[in-house]
Scaffold this active site. Structure first.
Site, PDB file in Angstrom:
ATOM      1  N   SER A 119      -5.807 -18.923  46.850  1.00 51.51           N
ATOM      2  CA  SER A 119      -6.960 -19.604  47.456  1.00 51.51           C
ATOM      3  C   SER A 119      -6.534 -20.594  48.522  1.00 51.51           C
ATOM      4  CB  SER A 119      -7.736 -20.376  46.388  1.00 51.51           C
ATOM      5  OG  SER A 119      -8.181 -19.507  45.391  1.00 51.51           O
TER       6      SER A 119
HETATM    7  N1  SAH Z   1      -4.699 -19.329  40.776  1.00 43.83           N
HETATM    8  C1  SAH Z   1      -4.089 -18.327  41.615  1.00 43.83           C
HETATM    9  C2  SAH Z   1      -5.144 -17.464  42.284  1.00 43.83           C
HETATM   10  C3  SAH Z   1      -4.873 -16.026  42.056  1.00 43.83           C
HETATM   11  S1  SAH Z   1      -6.189 -14.892  42.453  1.00 43.83           S
HETATM   12  C4  SAH Z   1      -3.123 -18.960  42.607  1.00 43.83           C
HETATM   13  O1  SAH Z   1      -3.058 -20.193  42.671  1.00 43.83           O
HETATM   14  O2  SAH Z   1      -2.397 -18.227  43.291  1.00 43.83           O
HETATM   15  C5  SAH Z   1      -6.848 -14.535  40.847  1.00 43.83           C
HETATM   16  C6  SAH Z   1      -5.909 -13.930  39.850  1.00 43.83           C
HETATM   17  O3  SAH Z   1      -6.660 -13.614  38.694  1.00 43.83           O
HETATM   18  C7  SAH Z   1      -5.235 -12.638  40.288  1.00 43.83           C
HETATM   19  O4  SAH Z   1      -3.858 -12.778  40.228  1.00 43.83           O
HETATM   20  C8  SAH Z   1      -5.734 -11.609  39.272  1.00 43.83           C
HETATM   21  O5  SAH Z   1      -4.774 -10.639  38.930  1.00 43.83           O
HETATM   22  C9  SAH Z   1      -6.068 -12.496  38.093  1.00 43.83           C
HETATM   23  N2  SAH Z   1      -7.004 -11.903  37.134  1.00 43.83           N
HETATM   24  C10 SAH Z   1      -8.120 -11.167  37.376  1.00 43.83           C
HETATM   25  N3  SAH Z   1      -8.699 -10.805  36.212  1.00 43.83           N
HETATM   26  C11 SAH Z   1      -7.934 -11.329  35.210  1.00 43.83           C
HETATM   27  C12 SAH Z   1      -8.001 -11.294  33.775  1.00 43.83           C
HETATM   28  N4  SAH Z   1      -8.970 -10.661  33.121  1.00 43.83           N
HETATM   29  N5  SAH Z   1      -7.048 -11.934  33.082  1.00 43.83           N
HETATM   30  C13 SAH Z   1      -6.041 -12.582  33.714  1.00 43.83           C
HETATM   31  N6  SAH Z   1      -5.919 -12.644  35.053  1.00 43.83           N
HETATM   32  C14 SAH Z   1      -6.852 -12.040  35.795  1.00 43.83           C
END
Ligand code: SAH
Length: 214
Positions: free
Chosen positions: A61
């Site tokens: 993000s």
């Molecule tokens: N907080 C992260 C943002 C990553 S984007 C950062 O600072 O980089 C959102 C993430 O959520 C992705 O990596 C995706 O794989 C994960 N995600 C999506 N659905 C999920 C689930 N059910 N359980 C765990 N992770 C999940």
């Protein structure tokens, strides 16, 4: 002063101008080297106010969204925080500056592994990772004083709400109508849940289950 220091100062000034005033949150953003969480090809954009692609087709993000969600989560230094969606690990590293322990869940093994390497390299010893489905939360460690979801859910994940301590806060982007996401904040009161909409956003989707083969 290095170019990075200058970029950091500009980033922090921009966040202040957009209403992020909590000095603990701003200090955390100043402390965590965002370039460590950004792919090589995008190093020059590490401190730019924009979202960046990471491995497995996911997204880190933009700084303002990380700062905004962290600010509205009101994290205290004795708290246990659950994060769903480790991704690069940047948001976890910010939270780790502000609370006692971060529990973070990710569904891609590749992302869990590289985030763990970054935490080790930065000596962030108060983050625990899990390869799993964040929709299920982390029952063994529940309840949590704070929960943050960094992917957009089709609706508020019931099992996460149940793992919130009384007085606790959950922040989660939710697809409120087709193609329209909002960051929702849920506060658990003695016998109910208060719900507020904080702002419109665009996140990658929260998906069911662990990713296969990655
Ligand atoms: N907080 C992260 C943002 C990553 S984007 C950062 O600072 O980089 C959102 C993430 O959520 C992705 O990596 C995706 O794989 C994960 N995600 C999506 N659905 C999920 C689930 N059910 N359980 C765990 N992770 C999940």
């Amino acid at each position: 002063m290095t170019a990075t220091d200058q970029q950091k100062i500009e980033l922090i000034m921009g966040l202040r101008a957009r209403g992020i005033r909590d000095t603990r949150v701003l200090a955390a953003i100043e402390t965590v080297p965002r370039e460590v969480f950004v792919p090589d090809a995008f190093q020059d954009l590490a401190y730019a106010e924009q979202a960046l692609p990471i491995e497995c087709g996911q997204t880190l993000s933009q700084p303002f969204i990380v700062a905004f969600m962290t600010d509205r989560l009101k994290v205290g230094d004795r708290m246990k925080v659950l994060e769903v969606g480790t991704g690069s690990g940047y948001q976890s590293a910010i939270l780790a500056q502000l609370c006692r322990r971060v529990y973070t869940i990710e569904r891609y093994r590749t992302l869990v592994k590289s985030a763990e390497q970054r935490f080790t390299r930065l000596r962030l010893a108060n983050i625990t990772t899990l390869l799993g489905d964040g929709n299920k939360g982390w029952p063994k460690q529940a309840p949590f004083e704070r929960i943050i979801v960094t992917a957009a859910a089709p609706q508020l994940p019931r099992q996460l709400i149940e793992q919130l301590a009384v007085g606790g806060i959950l922040i989660c982007p939710v697809e409120v109508s087709p193609g329209k996401q909002e960051i929702l904040r849920i506060t658990r009161t003695q016998d109910d849940f208060d719900r507020e909409s904080l702002m419109p956003v665009r996140f990658v989707p929260l998906v069911e289950g662990i990713a296969r083969g990655m």
